[in-house]
Design an enzyme around this catalytic site. Structure first.
Site, PDB file in Angstrom:
ATOM      1  N   HIS A 202       0.832  -1.213   0.000  1.00  0.00           N
ATOM      2  CA  HIS A 202       0.000   0.000   0.000  1.00  0.00           C
ATOM      3  C   HIS A 202       0.863   1.258   0.000  1.00  0.00           C
ATOM      4  O   HIS A 202       0.551   2.235  -0.690  1.00  0.00           O
ATOM      5  CB  HIS A 202      -0.924  -0.005   1.216  1.00  0.00           C
ATOM      6  CG  HIS A 202      -2.041  -0.999   1.123  1.00  0.00           C
ATOM      7  ND1 HIS A 202      -1.816  -2.359   1.158  1.00  0.00           N
ATOM      8  CD2 HIS A 202      -3.388  -0.824   1.002  1.00  0.00           C
ATOM      9  CE1 HIS A 202      -2.981  -2.991   1.060  1.00  0.00           C
ATOM     10  NE2 HIS A 202      -3.939  -2.090   0.963  1.00  0.00           N
ATOM     11  N   HIS A 244       1.986  -4.246   8.933  1.00  0.00           N
ATOM     12  CA  HIS A 244       3.352  -3.980   8.487  1.00  0.00           C
ATOM     13  C   HIS A 244       4.163  -3.335   9.606  1.00  0.00           C
ATOM     14  O   HIS A 244       3.604  -2.736  10.535  1.00  0.00           O
ATOM     15  CB  HIS A 244       3.365  -3.065   7.259  1.00  0.00           C
ATOM     16  CG  HIS A 244       2.709  -3.650   6.051  1.00  0.00           C
ATOM     17  ND1 HIS A 244       3.280  -4.644   5.300  1.00  0.00           N
ATOM     18  CD2 HIS A 244       1.516  -3.376   5.465  1.00  0.00           C
ATOM     19  CE1 HIS A 244       2.472  -4.974   4.301  1.00  0.00           C
ATOM     20  NE2 HIS A 244       1.387  -4.220   4.381  1.00  0.00           N
TER      21      HIS A 244
END
Length: 288
Positions: A202, A244
């Site tokens: 992303h 993440h």
């Protein structure tokens, strides 16, 4: 009867002493063999069946010698590195700090987390940077575009998105780093092969798209600031969701800028874009 000389009597006494059992080994010839043959030889005064019992079992002796020659190796995780390098210490420290900060920032990882009430909003923000969203949106805009310049920009943007998806998926498959909270990826993540943590897909996509739009669209200053802020928040949203690490997000931003530079280097001209559009339209018209 003549008397025996004293020298001969002393020699006889010495021979008698050497014939005693404890001194019998002095009369034996020297052996040139190894230590095993000396150890297996029968001692004086030892019964014959005991000597045969000592000589018969060869396998235990061989295995014991083998163990002495080849010491067992400990597993790597049980070994202690006494003199680690400075580079290893620095990398381990940075990795530990990264994991600790990423776990602390994962405040929306679960609904029971400290910021669990805004988890749905953060998930929606992360969805705006998803690969499926941008690929489908670019294709829809390409079908509705009527200008050659607009089609050229959209075709190159579509190729940049596909390049980003394939590159990030390959690096993630190679590194195979798990997220800080060990969360299983969703269905949409499997669609764009965003399964592992490093690098953040992303963040890479948001950085590439924002830089692409800033370079090829005429936008006002407030819109430019909002676009940069959007890219940062999209990358940060995945950290808040526990997907993440911070280093994943930073490397994702760097990879997205690299993708933009690569697309600018191999920019397709308007005629090449029209050729690709015609090929795509022919392939879709064959279904009807």
């Amino acid at each position: 009867m003549p008397a025996i000389p004293s020298s001969r009597s002393r020699t006889r006494d010495r021979n008698n002493v050497l014939s005693r059992p404890e001194f019998m080994s002095l009369n034996q010839p020297l052996w040139s063999g190894n230590s095993e043959s000396r150890g297996n030889s029968r001692r004086p005064g030892q019964p014959k069946h005991q000597a045969s019992q000592l000589c018969d079992p060869q396998e235990p002796t061989d295995s014991a010698n083998k163990d002495r020659k080849e010491p067992t190796k400990l597993p790597e995780e049980d070994c202690i590195q006494l003199n680690p390098s400075f580079k290893g210490i620095a990398m381990s420290s940075l990795l530990a700090i990264d994991i600790c900060l990423s776990k602390r920032l994962g405040v929306c990882a679960y609904t029971s987390s400290s910021w669990g009430t805004v988890r749905s909003m953060v998930t929606l923000l992360a969805f705006t940077g998803h690969g499926i969203t941008w690929i489908i949106g670019t294709i829809v805009c390409l079908t509705r575009s009527n200008t050659l310049a607009g089609q050229e920009v959209l075709v190159n943007l579509l190729l940049a998105l596909l390049l980003d998806v394939m590159t990030v998926a390959g690096v993630q498959k190679l590194i195979k780093r798990k997220g800080p909270w060990e969360m299983s990826p969703g269905f949409l993540d499997y669609c764009v092969m965003d399964v592992y943590s490093f690098p953040a897909a992303h963040a890479s996509r948001a950085a590439m798209v924002s830089k692409f739009l800033l370079s090829h669209l005429v936008l006002a200053v407030p819109l430019r600031i909002l676009l940069v802020l959007w890219a940062f928040l999209v990358g940060m949203s995945r950290v808040l969701l526990g997907r993440h690490h911070l280093t994943d997000m930073a490397c994702g931003f760097a990879l997205g800028l690299l993708h933009f530079s690569l697309v600018e280097t191999v920019w397709l001209s308007s005629s090449a874009c029209q050729t690709l559009i015609s090929i795509g339209t022919l392939s879709w018209s064959s279904f009807y």
